[in-house]
Motif scaffolding. Structure first.
Motif: not given
Length: 120
Positions: A17, A19, A21, A68, A79, A81, A83
């Protein structure tokens, strides 16, 4: 002047994963919708995810169920996310914001991109 700066990219193993920004700064009056796009080597840039000012979202089929998108309106930040990453997700990821400045009408702005590499 408006600036969008992405961060959070890197090298990750398949199944991992990340994330991402993207923060917008400058003489921004209002940010409307924000999006993530990506461009893999040798391919055209493609849409990944969209979020409206009210938080409504939609995704490309390739992102549904794994990615997401979210946003913090107070921080002018979006953001992503990600996975269950796959090798095919390897690309430069760009954020795009449709926004209004104090000086002019609504317009689209792009960040400089952040590299995501998925490899074992």
């Amino acid at each position: 002047q408006v600036q969008l700066v992405e961060s959070g990219g890197g090298l990750v193993q398949p199944g991992g994963s990340l994330r991402l920004s993207c923060s917008a700064s400058g003489d921004i009056l209002r940010i409307n919708h924000m999006e993530w796009h990506r461009q893999a080597p040798g391919k055209e840039r493609e849409f990944i995810a969209h979020i409206g000012r009210a938080g409504n979202t939609y995704y490309a089929d390739s992102a549904k169920g794994r990615f997401t998108i979210s946003r913090d309106n107070a921080e002018n930040t979006v953001y992503l996310q990600m996975n269950s990453l796959k090798a095919v997700d390897t690309a430069v990821y760009y954020c795009r914001a449709n926004l209004r400045t104090f000086r002019g009408p609504d317009d689209d702005y792009w960040g400089q991109g952040t590299q995501v590499a998925v490899s074992s």
